[in-house]
Design a protein around this motif. Structure first.
Motif, PDB file in Angstrom:
ATOM      1  N   PRO A 195       0.791  -1.240   0.000  1.00 55.91           N
ATOM      2  CA  PRO A 195       0.000   0.000   0.000  1.00 55.91           C
ATOM      3  C   PRO A 195       0.821   1.287   0.000  1.00 55.91           C
ATOM      4  O   PRO A 195       0.505   2.218  -0.738  1.00 55.91           O
ATOM      5  CB  PRO A 195      -0.851  -0.128   1.265  1.00 55.91           C
ATOM      6  CG  PRO A 195      -0.169  -1.155   2.105  1.00 55.91           C
ATOM      7  CD  PRO A 195       0.487  -2.095   1.153  1.00 55.91           C
ATOM      8  N   MET A 196       1.869   1.364   0.816  1.00 59.48           N
ATOM      9  CA  MET A 196       2.656   2.594   0.869  1.00 59.48           C
ATOM     10  C   MET A 196       3.560   2.726  -0.357  1.00 59.48           C
ATOM     11  O   MET A 196       3.769   3.831  -0.852  1.00 59.48           O
ATOM     12  CB  MET A 196       3.485   2.621   2.151  1.00 59.48           C
ATOM     13  CG  MET A 196       2.652   2.586   3.428  1.00 59.48           C
ATOM     14  SD  MET A 196       1.334   3.832   3.462  1.00 59.48           S
ATOM     15  CE  MET A 196       2.294   5.351   3.526  1.00 59.48           C
ATOM     16  N   GLN A 197       4.094   1.605  -0.835  1.00 62.74           N
ATOM     17  CA  GLN A 197       4.894   1.645  -2.055  1.00 62.74           C
ATOM     18  C   GLN A 197       4.042   2.069  -3.241  1.00 62.74           C
ATOM     19  O   GLN A 197       4.479   2.857  -4.091  1.00 62.74           O
ATOM     20  CB  GLN A 197       5.523   0.274  -2.317  1.00 62.74           C
ATOM     21  CG  GLN A 197       6.638  -0.104  -1.361  1.00 62.74           C
ATOM     22  CD  GLN A 197       7.166  -1.503  -1.618  1.00 62.74           C
ATOM     23  OE1 GLN A 197       6.465  -2.485  -1.413  1.00 62.74           O
ATOM     24  NE2 GLN A 197       8.393  -1.595  -2.077  1.00 62.74           N
ATOM     25  N   LEU A 198       2.813   1.573  -3.304  1.00 66.98           N
ATOM     26  CA  LEU A 198       1.903   1.929  -4.387  1.00 66.98           C
ATOM     27  C   LEU A 198       1.528   3.405  -4.328  1.00 66.98           C
ATOM     28  O   LEU A 198       1.449   4.080  -5.358  1.00 66.98           O
ATOM     29  CB  LEU A 198       0.644   1.061  -4.315  1.00 66.98           C
ATOM     30  CG  LEU A 198      -0.277   1.068  -5.538  1.00 66.98           C
ATOM     31  CD1 LEU A 198       0.462   0.538  -6.764  1.00 66.98           C
ATOM     32  CD2 LEU A 198      -1.522   0.241  -5.272  1.00 66.98           C
ATOM     33  N   LYS A 199       1.320   3.903  -3.121  1.00 67.64           N
ATOM     34  CA  LYS A 199       1.020   5.322  -2.939  1.00 67.64           C
ATOM     35  C   LYS A 199       2.206   6.176  -3.387  1.00 67.64           C
ATOM     36  O   LYS A 199       2.042   7.216  -4.029  1.00 67.64           O
ATOM     37  CB  LYS A 199       0.697   5.590  -1.464  1.00 67.64           C
ATOM     38  CG  LYS A 199       0.542   7.057  -1.081  1.00 67.64           C
ATOM     39  CD  LYS A 199      -0.660   7.690  -1.731  1.00 67.64           C
ATOM     40  CE  LYS A 199      -0.843   9.125  -1.262  1.00 67.64           C
ATOM     41  NZ  LYS A 199      -1.903   9.828  -2.025  1.00 67.64           N
ATOM     42  N   ASN A 200       3.405   5.730  -3.066  1.00 62.70           N
ATOM     43  CA  ASN A 200       4.606   6.485  -3.385  1.00 62.70           C
ATOM     44  C   ASN A 200       4.903   6.498  -4.876  1.00 62.70           C
ATOM     45  O   ASN A 200       5.333   7.506  -5.433  1.00 62.70           O
ATOM     46  CB  ASN A 200       5.796   5.891  -2.631  1.00 62.70           C
ATOM     47  CG  ASN A 200       7.041   6.754  -2.736  1.00 62.70           C
ATOM     48  OD1 ASN A 200       7.003   7.946  -2.481  1.00 62.70           O
ATOM     49  ND2 ASN A 200       8.154   6.154  -3.125  1.00 62.70           N
ATOM     50  N   VAL A 201       4.639   5.362  -5.539  1.00 62.80           N
ATOM     51  CA  VAL A 201       4.980   5.230  -6.958  1.00 62.80           C
ATOM     52  C   VAL A 201       3.867   5.737  -7.870  1.00 62.80           C
ATOM     53  O   VAL A 201       4.116   6.479  -8.827  1.00 62.80           O
ATOM     54  CB  VAL A 201       5.305   3.756  -7.299  1.00 62.80           C
ATOM     55  CG1 VAL A 201       5.504   3.585  -8.804  1.00 62.80           C
ATOM     56  CG2 VAL A 201       6.540   3.304  -6.542  1.00 62.80           C
ATOM     57  N   ALA A 202       2.631   5.333  -7.572  1.00 60.60           N
ATOM     58  CA  ALA A 202       1.510   5.634  -8.477  1.00 60.60           C
ATOM     59  C   ALA A 202       0.523   6.655  -7.922  1.00 60.60           C
ATOM     60  O   ALA A 202      -0.395   7.078  -8.626  1.00 60.60           O
ATOM     61  CB  ALA A 202       0.766   4.336  -8.816  1.00 60.60           C
ATOM     62  N   GLY A 203       0.692   7.041  -6.659  1.00 67.15           N
ATOM     63  CA  GLY A 203      -0.231   8.007  -6.070  1.00 67.15           C
ATOM     64  C   GLY A 203      -1.586   7.433  -5.733  1.00 67.15           C
ATOM     65  O   GLY A 203      -2.544   8.179  -5.502  1.00 67.15           O
ATOM     66  N   LYS A 204      -1.694   6.089  -5.684  1.00 65.05           N
ATOM     67  CA  LYS A 204      -2.969   5.436  -5.398  1.00 65.05           C
ATOM     68  C   LYS A 204      -3.112   5.230  -3.901  1.00 65.05           C
ATOM     69  O   LYS A 204      -2.371   4.466  -3.285  1.00 65.05           O
ATOM     70  CB  LYS A 204      -3.051   4.093  -6.128  1.00 65.05           C
ATOM     71  CG  LYS A 204      -4.426   3.447  -6.077  1.00 65.05           C
ATOM     72  CD  LYS A 204      -4.493   2.216  -6.950  1.00 65.05           C
ATOM     73  CE  LYS A 204      -5.875   1.572  -6.917  1.00 65.05           C
ATOM     74  NZ  LYS A 204      -5.958   0.373  -7.775  1.00 65.05           N
ATOM     75  N   THR A 205      -4.077   5.908  -3.296  1.00 64.47           N
ATOM     76  CA  THR A 205      -4.263   5.864  -1.851  1.00 64.47           C
ATOM     77  C   THR A 205      -5.017   4.615  -1.428  1.00 64.47           C
ATOM     78  O   THR A 205      -6.049   4.286  -2.008  1.00 64.47           O
ATOM     79  CB  THR A 205      -5.053   7.104  -1.380  1.00 64.47           C
ATOM     80  OG1 THR A 205      -4.362   8.283  -1.790  1.00 64.47           O
ATOM     81  CG2 THR A 205      -5.195   7.109   0.142  1.00 64.47           C
ATOM     82  N   PRO A 206      -4.527   3.898  -0.412  1.00 66.84           N
ATOM     83  CA  PRO A 206      -5.270   2.738   0.077  1.00 66.84           C
ATOM     84  C   PRO A 206      -6.582   3.161   0.726  1.00 66.84           C
ATOM     85  O   PRO A 206      -6.725   4.304   1.181  1.00 66.84           O
ATOM     86  CB  PRO A 206      -4.320   2.108   1.105  1.00 66.84           C
ATOM     87  CG  PRO A 206      -3.400   3.207   1.506  1.00 66.84           C
ATOM     88  CD  PRO A 206      -3.256   4.087   0.309  1.00 66.84           C
ATOM     89  N   VAL A 207      -7.539   2.252   0.760  1.00 68.10           N
ATOM     90  CA  VAL A 207      -8.844   2.528   1.363  1.00 68.10           C
ATOM     91  C   VAL A 207      -8.777   2.238   2.859  1.00 68.10           C
ATOM     92  O   VAL A 207      -8.306   1.183   3.282  1.00 68.10           O
ATOM     93  CB  VAL A 207      -9.937   1.648   0.716  1.00 68.10           C
ATOM     94  CG1 VAL A 207     -11.270   1.813   1.451  1.00 68.10           C
ATOM     95  CG2 VAL A 207     -10.095   1.995  -0.756  1.00 68.10           C
TER      96      VAL A 207
END
Length: 322
Positions: A195-207
């Motif tokens: 979740p945090m890697q995805l937020k950092n790379v793609a800007g996709k916030t976890p729910v």
């Protein structure tokens, strides 16, 4: 300026408004409300930015050496192109116009999107005796709102100061699986990236789960596959199902509106995002700056704001000393 000590962990809408008003008062910020920016462009002759706005029937023009574009990446509702959407005869709204599930009581409602907005709207609809069907097209990280009584994002930010994002993600997913179980079984597939890697790379916030997950488990919120086509009475799905709905709510996010009003500027892409990625996308040329286009939430916005303020102060200081 932090929140007052008497504020709860999650301030109410009115408390947050009061905080913003006090913030503006303390730092002598005087916002100009109810003016729509129609056009902003650089004046090569005068060496500054002309910004034209409209207040009702009155047009106003501003001129400045600097222009800070702070409308952010979520300025306008994003309305997706879905086959047949124009045929639907029921109520069709974007979450930006959603007020309460009360107006959808006893209705079958299709919620398109499973981000934080889609989850919270589905939860609210169920609380008002509607029957929400939530479309989950892609994989999604669902995390508990709190871990050990502390905000999940707060815990993640604290851990990221000492550990790599990969290790932080392992801890978050361990706690999520322990408290929430395997969400894949509910139709909520997790991405392979944490979740945090995805937020950092793609800007996709976890729910962050506000209670919707328990309603999904109980069947009060139905999880649906992607929409293939909207019909006049409902929708057809990619798995072959077809259902009727009274209303459709688009929880499909937002987009930048910069291309509509910032003219002849090559610093932004056609999608309204700086072409230079974070952390260097805060400064363009000719006195142009950006704040809030990092896809990294408040931390990215804070980084932009500090950089912009320091740069303008440095320019002013040099001008005074010359």
């Amino acid at each position: 300026m932090g929140f007052p000590k008497n504020f709860p962990k999650y301030p109410t809408k009115q408390q947050f408004i009061a905080y913003m008003e006090n913030y503006a008062k303390q730092f002598e910020i005087n916002p100009i409300f109810n003016q729509e920016v129609k056009k902003a462009e650089y004046d090569e002759v005068l060496g500054g930015w002309r910004v034209k706005t409209k207040d009702g029937f009155q047009e106003i023009e501003y001129f400045s050496k600097w222009l800070i574009v702070a409308t952010g990446e979520n300025a306008e509702p994003l309305i997706p192109e879905i086959q047949g959407i124009e045929k639907f005869e029921g109520k069709l709204v974007h979450t930006s116009m959603y007020k309460s599930g009360f107006e959808f009581s006893n209705q079958r409602v299709l919620v398109v999107g499973c981000g934080n907005s889609g989850m919270e709207v589905s939860f609210d609809l169920s609380s008002h005796h509607a029957s929400p069907h939530m479309v989950v097209r892609n994989s999604v990280h669902v995390l508990p709102r709190e871990i050990f009584g502390f905000s999940t994002f707060g815990v993640a930010m604290a851990l990221s100061k000492w550990f790599s994002l990969r290790l932080v993600d392992k801890f978050l997913l361990l706690m999520a699986n322990f408290t929430m179980g395997n969400t894949d079984r509910l139709g909520l597939r997790r991405p392979k990236t944490g979740p945090m890697q995805l937020k950092n790379v793609a800007g996709k916030t976890p729910v962050l789960d506000m209670g919707a997950l328990s309603l999904i488990k109980s069947g009060k919120i139905k999880v649906m596959n992607g929409v293939r086509e909207i019909t006049k009475n409902g929708a057809k799905f990619v798995d072959g199902q077809e259902k009727e709905f009274d209303s459709i709510i688009l929880a499909t996010g937002y987009k930048s509106n910069v291309p509509f009003w910032l003219k002849d500027c090559e610093f932004f892409s056609d999608e309204g995002m700086p072409k230079i990625p974070f952390p260097n996308g805060w400064k363009g040329g000719k006195g142009l700056y950006t704040v809030g286009f990092t896809k990294r939430g408040l931390l990215g916005t804070s980084s932009d704001a500090v950089n912009v303020a320091r740069d303008i102060v440095d320019q002013c200081t040099r001008a005074v000393n010359e």
